[in-house]
Design a protein around this motif. Structure first.
Motif: not given
Length: 261
Positions: A181-185, A210-217, A223-235
């Motif tokens: 799950a990701v907050n893209p910003g 961030i969507l690009y990176k989460l998709a293929i990086s 990584v699974t079952g995590k929340y990425f907050d793109n406001d802080s740039g971290s899980y």
């Protein structure tokens, strides 16, 4: 390695920008929109801006779960799918029954994803990326059922927490598929944010990146079952309810009653 990637809500905003970024890398891209004309235009734009002709699309109004079910049938007919980005979302709007935000932002991606999991399980390093938000508030099952009306802001925040709770639950149940799950910003410069708030804080490209990176990086592989907050740039930690098993159980039970026919 060429990936097969489906991005919902990708006729504009960060969905379309993400599609262009991924198409430039030579991946097979599947766009989604609720309008055939807008979808055709988006496909042409992505092809022209990326130089990649492997771009196709699906049409479905995500406020109509029957349409979502029909689209899922079309998607399962694909030969391969490695990444699903559940990007489609809405803030403004009305609905006669269940809150529109709950349908489009939560129930629709749940239904689509559930139906196409068998295809994703055959994919290469399969990943499911669900668009959450910094705005998250406790989910009322009455709102989910359409028995209670709340403000657009609250309904949106509830729908995004619901999606996050489901993401965590799905990650526990799935083997071999990453679910993030990701907050893209916050307040990215998108049509949805501008219509809802009249201003923005960051460029839409921040979310697309961030969507690009989460998709293929490789950085996010496994990584699974995590929340990425793109406001802080971290899980980081999501809303406390996303870790409450009893609340998740109640939400899943009610969700299944609505989406399983």
């Amino acid at each position: 390695m060429k990936k097969h990637i489906l991005i919902t809500g990708s006729t504009d905003g960060i969905g379309k920008l993400t599609a262009i970024k991924l198409a430039k890398e030579g991946h097979q891209i599947y766009l989604h929109g609720r309008n055939q004309d807008k979808l055709n235009t988006a496909i042409s734009d992505v092809i022209s801006q990326s130089g990649n002709k492997d771009v196709k699309g699906f049409v479905a109004d995500f406020s109509d779960l029957k349409a979502v079910k029909q689209m899922s049938t079309q998607v399962t007919a694909l030969p391969q799918l490695d990444v699903l980005i559940n990007n489609a979302g809405v803030y403004n709007g009305t609905s006669k029954s269940t809150d529109l935000r709950m349908i489009v932002n939560y129930l629709a991606p749940v239904l689509l994803t559930t139906e196409i999991i068998p295809l994703l399980q055959k994919g290469n390093d399969p990943r499911i990326i669900n668009l959450s938000s910094a705005a998250q508030s406790s989910v009322s099952l009455d709102v989910l059922k359409g028995d209670q009306q709340v403000s657009e802001r609250d309904a949106y925040a509830q729908s995004k927490l619901a999606l996050t709770m489901w993401s965590f639950d799905l990650a526990k149940k799935l083997k071999g598929i990453s679910v993030i799950a990701v907050n893209p910003g916050s307040l990215l410069h998108t049509k949805m944010a501008l219509e809802a708030f009249g201003n923005s804080w960051s460029s839409a490209d921040k979310g697309a990146e961030i969507l690009y990176k989460l998709a293929i990086s490789d950085e996010h592989q496994g990584v699974t079952g995590k929340y990425f907050d793109n406001d802080s740039g971290s899980y980081t930690e999501a809303h406390p309810d996303a870790y409450d098993d009893s609340k998740i159980h109640s939400l899943m039970n009610q969700t299944n009653k609505i989406t399983v026919h």
